[in-house]
Write an enzyme that holds these catalytic residues in place. Structure first.
Site, PDB file in Angstrom:
ATOM      1  N   SER C 303       0.816  -1.218   0.000  1.00  0.00           N
ATOM      2  CA  SER C 303       0.000   0.000   0.000  1.00  0.00           C
ATOM      3  C   SER C 303       0.847   1.265   0.000  1.00  0.00           C
ATOM      4  CB  SER C 303      -0.876   0.034   1.266  1.00  0.00           C
ATOM      5  OG  SER C 303      -1.661  -1.117   1.373  1.00  0.00           O
ATOM      6  N   HIS C 380      -7.310   0.045   6.439  1.00  0.00           N
ATOM      7  CA  HIS C 380      -6.846  -1.321   6.728  1.00  0.00           C
ATOM      8  C   HIS C 380      -6.783  -1.591   8.230  1.00  0.00           C
ATOM      9  CE1 HIS C 380      -6.128  -2.325   2.590  1.00  0.00           C
ATOM     10  NE2 HIS C 380      -5.317  -1.299   2.410  1.00  0.00           N
TER      11      HIS C 380
END
Lengths: 454, 454, 454, 454
Positions: C303, C380
């Site tokens: 990410s 997340h």
């Protein structure tokens, strides 16, 4: 499945008026163009521009014809569309002069092909042609005995169908309760071994966790089946058909099963008689099930012995002493009367002798070509299976009693050994059997030799 | 479509160890079993129980082989799997004694079939067999010239493929922008006439209301195409390819169109060379479009004339006076230099003479068999189409200029007349043409007779 | 997929002439019936017999309207289709008299529902209604800032969409190279994280054995996607995006992989902003991959840290001493100039300090609500993932350098711990992180407390 | 259809051990976590990371529970998951201070929503959630009368189902003989009007050229139906059900038909009671048939009059003189005895009077709300249909005689007039009827006024 049906109805379906006029003028006569004329036009290549339409017209006219006209059509195929003997004669003469010339050999092969073969190929141009040709052969097979020479015509159909229905073109599908009803009703109709008594019975065979049904399809026969096999997943090798077909029984999960039993296999297309699919289907299903359910260890059939009772009757009548000695006169009468099976006391005396005689029949009795005498045995033994077990009181239905004296047997498909079994059988005629079955067969003392004299 | 792929990977894929040991022991020698041995085992029938596995092994080994070994394999097919001449001799002898016996004739036909044919049929038992065999023939075709006698082998492939890829087994599908990408990328790759320059170009050909693409598929060649045709729906017969392929153009609705133009047709499988699909595809597309869009009245092609420039050069060189008179020396030089087309003034002098020469070339120039000399004309005229129009400056691409001096032509498919056109052409060699084209051709004075001397 | 499209275009698509005349007469004035009139007719129930048609007309007129008219329509929704305050007043009065009466409470809830909600439900009657309403909200969102009070209107759309696009109605599908091209082109268009550079790039992401793409669909949005995630199957946790997207790289089989890396997740429907799908999609893909590939042990993301560079710049500027002490003046200049990353020597001085600052930023910096400051971390970590690794030089693209100083991080999805992680984070704001990351963060000495003061 | 089933079984199906321990520790007590606890966890948002799993567990536990525990669960929903009255009180106080504040109004609407609604939305996260919730409501409906206050709970189910099963999310499909058997057996089971007597009867209703069956599906209820309608294509408006269902009858082609008769419409999901689909289905089928078969000009029902016999009995008993005068004492006895219908002579005296009374009943008798008294009339007249014909001896089945004195009627769906009919009926209660029916009704002299007093 049905969605693909439209593919096959997408073509020009009739010859144009101009085309018909053309045919008539070419034939030098007005009025109806005959089926034979159309076939000649199709073969001539001059009708190539509208070959699809001509083929469609031939097939449609055939379909609508009376049985008399169909028979006449086959006679035309026999008489006018065989081998061109003049061409063969010329090729022969050339080849006699130079017997090793490959081009001449090839030419000979070409001209010795009956013209029917190319005609059938061209009829297949029409939409739905394959379906129509399979039905046409079904008609033909029913007329073979009536008319001499039609077997020649049939040989050409069979030759082409063998190629077209090559295993490489077949598609195996599992049939279950989410299969379209128009396919399912055909299953009901086609089942040839253990009749399916309506939709509830069908559902018991395909809609439960421990039952399976697999079929071969051919892409050109839309929404129809070639052959199918029914499978029961069980915890042991079953010895009787009753519990498998019972309305009420304890279902198990597929994962609990250790054994897959092929209890029925049915050919669906009369017009494909002689084209063999069963061997391939059984082995592909074995592979499919092994992959899906690793817990399955044993693959067997539960099969009838359709020739047993007839063979025994003939043996007893014809005075085969070794056989006669094993069955007393009262027993013979009881067998003939047929009432023994439903009465435990009456059945008792047969419990040892009938299975032994059956084991003997299956493993030692051969036809003139040295193959197993029983047709079902011939199929499975020829596939490389092993005769595993002879089951007493396996099928007490009227048919089971009449044909097999109630006996059912298991043929075992062990992929590790099918090649060896097949090879030995092909070379020597020896039938692979378990030690138990071999022992049972030995009860018949003065047995025929295992392999017929050469 | 891809969902059916799994059907064909569902089989036992290798011979068991026992089976291999068996083969080796039977062959009387240990170690590697050769491809030829495997083929013999497959043919012998003794390997029947594991025919699918043996076929799979042959095909897999072939696939992985070097070009040398592939060539050696084809030589083996040529030398060891041809016709059994002893059997033919015996059949000949029998037939010589009784030349009219149908059974003997049939026997002769059977034994004169090269053993390769049955071998190829059995190789097709393997999963993916058809795909592998088509690829095998593609290899074979590339080796034909290198090695004598391979044409005999190829003849057997072609014979079987003609039967297997019979029009009756083909499935037509429309390809559009909702077709899976793995099919679409094959379209891009296979397009042979007017190159597709990536996905945006493809989308312009299949994703707009006035463009169509139809293809034939065969069920055994999963996710692959046999042939496809591209269609533009227009308001009139187009004379040039540029506007059809243009990135920017005015789109019309399908309902507004009066004309369907087939502007590209591509065969996809090199291994199926010689098996004809195009004729059937065009006619089926015509039927499909007529049903869907009743407003369509005209069905034409927009085709190149690939042999025109070569023929003209040869004619001018070889001293054909009638032709030479029509093209002045400076014109010849301009044609050879090739720069005339992009300059209106330079092109002007050719505006009448080149189309006329082309009309003459297409309608009167024949090959030795009396067929149209130009290959594209041969195809469409043979299908019964009519040469409708010769278009000046139809294709100014380098290829279009080099092969056709920039000319494109329209062949008209009028279902009412295709039979008659085909018939006349087959009988007399006369090319159906519109009155305009016929007039254009007459500019070439001392023309060859319309039909070659018998 | 596209085959179901027809379901949604199968309805009567316009109000009959009689119906229109009726509306006009009822409204007491001739001429054009306004959008607001149609909406009232739809809500009134008097138009029930042709509700589908009226809804279709409203949506079609809206679609064709100018931006001005669309804005006016939303103002109408705001002003004329809000809560009926008279009814609320009456319900309030009743409830004030008997505050515990459930029926009165229910009545209050009903009458306090803005009339827009029922209107939107009824607009959804039209074929293609859901699609049109999602697009309508997309317009609305773009106008929120221009016009006061439209947020009230949006709240009603969001409320209904949350219910309609409930996870229970979503369908997950794998996208691969056999997916229809019209879906694939949307993937190219929607990818928001790592741009897909055309069809070849797309094929590398979906057509290879070690790449996967999964998407959520909603049955009412035919042929369109809601969200998709791209997955790389690898042998270890990757630290950089470059090798994953590389044109040339060593492909592995899916069975060889031990790690599934989610390297891109993209929302597709602007009109569904605020409706959360990503959490569900990631977890369902984890489950799907675990079942299909038991060899997969690790599920991580790769990410970006989109807020890192901005936060660091602000911290350095705002005089946060603990941060300032870690970055020398020349380093600050180098960071601002941005040229350090492509030069190993220039990058070296940042190798320890930037990852540590990033670890600090991700684990300790919070927004006003006590949630992780970084938006990707918020997503997340909020899902229960753990910050596993901070990767130096993970994304050297201009965007990666500008936003994240080239850093990429891995969030680990361990289903065993996601509930505990989520719970702790929800209760205390503590970000789950590996020990390595925790250690890195400690380089920043005078850190903010882990949890913001209550 | 069944292929999509797998989508919905693809999710994590149980809370992890860690998750469960977490819940227990949070609840401060070991041992079993109750259904109510799980629901609170699901609602709290703290369980968000495993919301899908918790929802699945709630639904699975509910499914396996006894009726007592299910009832207790609904009581919990009623008592613990209603509106939060404290929050409402606070919102009320705020609003009392500023009654026109839109934000406060919106807040009031939010907090007055029973917590059950959000709970039901979250339960729908689970795979198969929608199916389970529909079944849950089916249970609930069966308990409404037993327990006070459950109607409040049901209102929330109904509210959400109205939104989820919005017509925009429904998919219409034709059901025919190529539909999967698992769908077809549900048709047999669900048919509520004219019982389907097994698969042969079903085939007559869906497998013939002049019969159709259409159904609505919802994507989340895989392999199940919401509602279906059966259609007979005929050459005229039929007056009796017998010939339509007859085993032997003359089939016509679809193209020969001029009239489509809706002879049976069945709702399939008890749990969706009160959610209306029939109106939309009929109109969509009309559109579908009009497009496919332009020859169809008339769309009617063939409907029972289920309230007629009861109403007539009550009218005769209660002393309504106008009615009593029309039926003599012996006639009343014959009607009560019920034997008249099978005897032409006995039936004769009723031939005029019963249809007239029925026409009167249908057009003039109203319920308290001014709607048609007969429930079937209420449905079709409410849809905008017109009462076209009253058929004497239309249904001689025991049920038909008992409920409708054997009468069946036709409601005509003329899309041109349904809006006007509906509007007039909604405004005035006037039932649209043909002139014939209106005349028949006038036989009843002293009729109630057409519209009830305001």
């Amino acid at each position: 499945m049905s969605s693909s049906a439209s593919f096959f109805s997408d073509l020009l379906t009739s010859i144009t008026e101009q085309g018909r006029a053309l045919l008539e003028s070419r034939l030098g006569r007005p009025g109806e163009v005959s089926l034979a004329d159309l076939c000649e036009a199709l073969l001539s290549g001059r009708g190539e521009a509208s070959g699809v339409a001509i083929a469609g017209e031939v097939l449609e006219r055939y379909r609508a014809a009376s049985r008399e006209r169909k028979l006449a059509f086959f006679e035309t195929l026999r008489d006018q569309f065989g081998t061109d003997t003049d061409e063969v004669r010329a090729a022969l003469d050339a080849l006699n002069a130079d017997p090793a010339d490959q081009a001449l050999l090839h030419r000979l092969h070409e001209v010795s092909e009956p013209r029917r073969q190319e005609l059938i190929r061209r009829l297949n141009l029409a939409p739905g042609g394959t379906r129509a040709l399979v039905d046409m052969r079904s008609d033909l097979l029913s007329m073979l005995r009536e008319v001499p020479g039609l077997a020649d015509v049939d040989r050409d159909f069979e030759h082409l169908f063998s190629s077209w229905f090559n295993r490489g073109f077949l598609v195996m599908r599992r049939i279950d309760w989410s299969t379209p009803a128009n396919i399912l009703e055909k299953i009901i109709q086609y089942e040839a071994v253990h009749e399916i008594k309506g939709w509830d019975d069908l559902r018991r065979r395909i809609g439960l966790a421990d039952r399976r049904l697999y079929a071969f399809f051919h892409p050109a026969l839309v929404d129809d089946l070639l052959i199918f096999v029914e499978v029961a997943l069980t915890r042991e090798i079953p010895g009787a058909i009753g519990p498998i077909l019972a309305e009420e029984r304890a279902e198990i999960t597929a994962e609990e099963a250790t054994t897959a039993t092929f209890y029925s296999i049915s050919n669906c297309q009369n017009g494909l008689r002689g084209i063999s699919f069963g061997n391939f289907l059984i082995k592909q299903v074995v592979e499919e099930l092994r992959r899906e359910l690793p817990g399955l260890k044993t693959f067997v059939t539960l099969s009838p012995v359709p020739g047993f009772a007839g063979w025994l009757r003939r043996s007893l009548e014809s005075g085969d002493a070794a056989i006669q000695d094993l069955v007393s006169e009262p027993q013979r009468e009881a067998l003939a009367a047929g009432a023994w099976a439903t009465d435990a006391a009456a059945a008792k005396p047969f419990e040892t002798v009938l299975p032994s005689l059956c084991a003997h029949y299956l493993t030692r009795e051969k036809d003139k070509k040295g193959r197993a005498l029983d047709p079902v045995a011939r199929f499975h033994i020829g596939n490389g299976a092993r005769l595993e077990r002879v089951n007493w009181l396996g099928d007490l239905s009227p048919n089971g009693l009449t044909q097999s004296h109630g006996i059912m047997v298991n043929y075992l498909y062990d992929l590790k050994f099918i090649e060896k079994n097949h090879e030995t059988y092909a070379a020597t005629g020896a039938v692979a059997a378990s030690s138990t079955v071999t022992k049972q067969a030995k009860l018949v003392p003065d047995a025929k030799p295992l392999v017929p004299a050469a």
